[in-house]
Scaffold this motif. Structure first.
Motif, short mmCIF file in Angstrom:
data_model
loop_
_atom_site.label_atom_id
_atom_site.label_comp_id
_atom_site.label_asym_id
_atom_site.label_seq_id
_atom_site.Cartn_x
_atom_site.Cartn_y
_atom_site.Cartn_z
N UNK A 88 0.82 -1.22 0.00
CA UNK A 88 0.00 0.00 0.00
C UNK A 88 0.85 1.26 0.00
N UNK A 89 2.15 1.11 0.26
CA UNK A 89 3.05 2.28 0.29
C UNK A 89 3.48 2.61 -1.14
N UNK A 90 2.62 3.28 -1.86
CA UNK A 90 2.94 3.65 -3.25
C UNK A 90 2.41 5.04 -3.57
N UNK A 91 2.52 5.92 -2.57
CA UNK A 91 2.14 7.31 -2.76
C UNK A 91 3.39 8.15 -2.97
N UNK A 92 3.24 9.30 -3.57
CA UNK A 92 4.39 10.16 -3.86
C UNK A 92 5.18 10.51 -2.60
N UNK A 93 4.51 10.81 -1.45
CA UNK A 93 5.28 11.13 -0.23
C UNK A 93 6.09 9.97 0.34
N UNK A 94 5.86 8.74 -0.16
CA UNK A 94 6.64 7.59 0.32
C UNK A 94 8.10 7.65 -0.11
N UNK A 95 8.42 8.48 -1.11
CA UNK A 95 9.75 8.44 -1.71
C UNK A 95 10.37 9.84 -1.71
N UNK A 96 11.42 9.99 -0.94
CA UNK A 96 12.10 11.28 -0.77
C UNK A 96 13.49 11.19 -1.39
N UNK A 97 13.73 11.98 -2.43
CA UNK A 97 15.01 11.90 -3.15
C UNK A 97 15.94 13.03 -2.72
N UNK A 98 17.22 12.70 -2.66
CA UNK A 98 18.23 13.63 -2.14
C UNK A 98 18.40 14.88 -3.02
N UNK A 99 18.20 14.72 -4.34
CA UNK A 99 18.46 15.83 -5.25
C UNK A 99 17.21 16.63 -5.62
N UNK A 100 16.09 16.37 -4.93
CA UNK A 100 14.87 17.10 -5.21
C UNK A 100 13.98 16.47 -6.26
#
Length: 422
Positions: A88-100
């Motif tokens: 169920x973890x497939x929302x945009x806020x689930x993934x935080x990228x270092x370079x923006x």
């Protein structure tokens, strides 16, 4: 003296030493090749086993050349004291990228595990999630897939069984309400909502034994699916926002409770909850959970619980409702809109029973609003902004009235105005 070979030929000591060295070199080469093969085999085995590790909160991810961190947003059982990742973890806020870099769209997880946490399959280090994302600014989007660089685990066990039993949930603390909407306690970001009572909850809390109240029969579900506390509160807020609760002259009373329950019943039938962005709905969600107890907000929570756990329907099968504002217009007003909302007696036409008409008038006037509505009116003309509108028809019949709210059943076949005798 020369040694004699088995075939009868003589071999000098120098020749024998040379042959022995060659044999040793061959043996070393063979052993080295065997060790390299075994090492490669072990590396493949280790790689395969590592891919079966559960992916947890804080795992490192990548999308093409972009590196980042995986964030578990749902309140679920933990692995190594960190929230366990599930499909169920497939929302945009689930993934935080270092370079923006930011994800734009995501599909579904692939290569996930066979074990389940809260009825959802677990994510593994080998799991991938196809999608599209882009860097900020005027740059083209990228397609690819999110991959785990690490599982997020430390002190990795020697052996891993991805087909193991689900993580035990019986002794996990969730959130708990009484059937009348009273918040008993628990975790506000819980993925599950359980019903209990004060005595049972206090006992479970004192003994730290949540299995006493984590019963399947007390688990709130919406259409057979567990409802999260966030969604539960969201639904209650729409009920509160659409009700007469904001009126100062309306207290905690049975009519208000029935009004909210009837609205919840209509939402249940229509599968759509309106009013989520209203000022009162936002106020509800911004109110601290403990401060909703013993207020009109608790009635909204009770209404949602009743709609999820019973087949009772105080709206009597209604499919929509109107508030006091619709009662302000007299029969001679043929406008389709007030400028802010549709005037339903003109856009749809309505018929109100005598009982409901009298009760609606009393309720509207109690709220301090004007009541000029006719008991029955056919549509005065064809609404130019609605291609489905018809002239001289009635689409709405009253089903129930609570306070200033009237509940309608929309007719499948519109009632036509009879021909007037000359």
């Amino acid at each position: 003296m020369d040694r004699v070979k088995r075939d009868g030929e003589n071999t000098s000591p120098e020749t024998q030493t040379q042959n022995t060295a060659q044999d040793n070199d061959k043996m070393k080469a063979a052993n080295s090749q065997k060790i390299d093969g075994k090492r490669a085999e072990n590396e493949e085995k280790d790689k395969a086993e590592e891919g079966l590790l559960l992916a947890i909160d804080g795992a490192k991810i990548k999308f093409n050349a972009h590196m980042g961190t995986f964030k578990v947003l749902n309140n679920v059982p933990t692995t190594q004291d960190k929230l366990t990742g599930t499909v169920v973890e497939k929302q945009i806020p689930n993934f935080i990228f270092d370079d923006g870099f930011q994800m734009i769209s995501l599909t579904d997880w692939q290569d996930f595990g066979t074990a389940k946490v809260q009825d959802n399959y677990v994510l593994l280090k080998k799991s991938t999630l196809p999608g599209t994302g882009k860097m900020p600014g005027n740059v083209p989007p990228e397609t690819g897939k999110i991959e785990f660089v690490t599982s997020g685990q430390v002190n990795i066990p020697e052996s891993i069984d991805a087909k193991g039993a689900p993580v035990p949930e019986q002794d996990i603390e969730y959130i708990y309400y009484s059937r009348d909407g009273f918040y008993l306690g628990g975790l506000e970001n819980s993925g599950k909502v359980y019903l209990s009572n004060h005595e049972e909850y206090d006992k479970a809390k004192k003994e730290k034994k949540w299995s006493l109240i984590n019963k399947e029969s007390n688990l709130l579900k919406d259409k057979g699916i567990n409802i999260s506390h966030t969604k539960f509160v969201e639904k209650a807020s729409t009920i509160y926002g659409e009700s007469s609760a904001y009126r100062n002259n309306i207290g905690i009373e049975r009519e208000l409770e029935l009004e909210m329950f009837a609205i919840a019943s209509v939402h249940k039938i229509n599968k759509v909850a309106y009013g989520i962005s209203s000022q009162q709905a936002i106020l509800f969600r911004n109110t601290k959970i403990i401060k909703r107890n013993n207020t009109k907000m608790q009635l909204a929570l009770s209404a949602i619980i009743s709609s999820l756990t019973t087949d009772d329907d105080p709206s009597n099968g209604a499919t929509m409702w109107d508030g006091a504002e619709q009662a302000a217009f007299p029969i001679g007003d043929d406008r389709f809109s007030s400028g802010k909302f549709e005037i339903h007696m003109n856009t749809m036409g309505w018929s109100i029973s005598e009982e409901h008409y009298s009760k609606w008038k009393t309720g509207v006037e109690r709220l301090g609003a004007p009541f000029n509505a006719p008991r029955e009116k056919y549509t005065p003309g064809k609404n130019p902004k609605n291609k489905y509108s018809t002239m001289n028809t009635i689409a709405l019949e009253s089903r129930a009235v609570y306070l200033g709210t009237i509940f309608w059943k929309e007719l499948k076949t519109r009632k036509k105005k009879p021909n007037e005798k000359k």
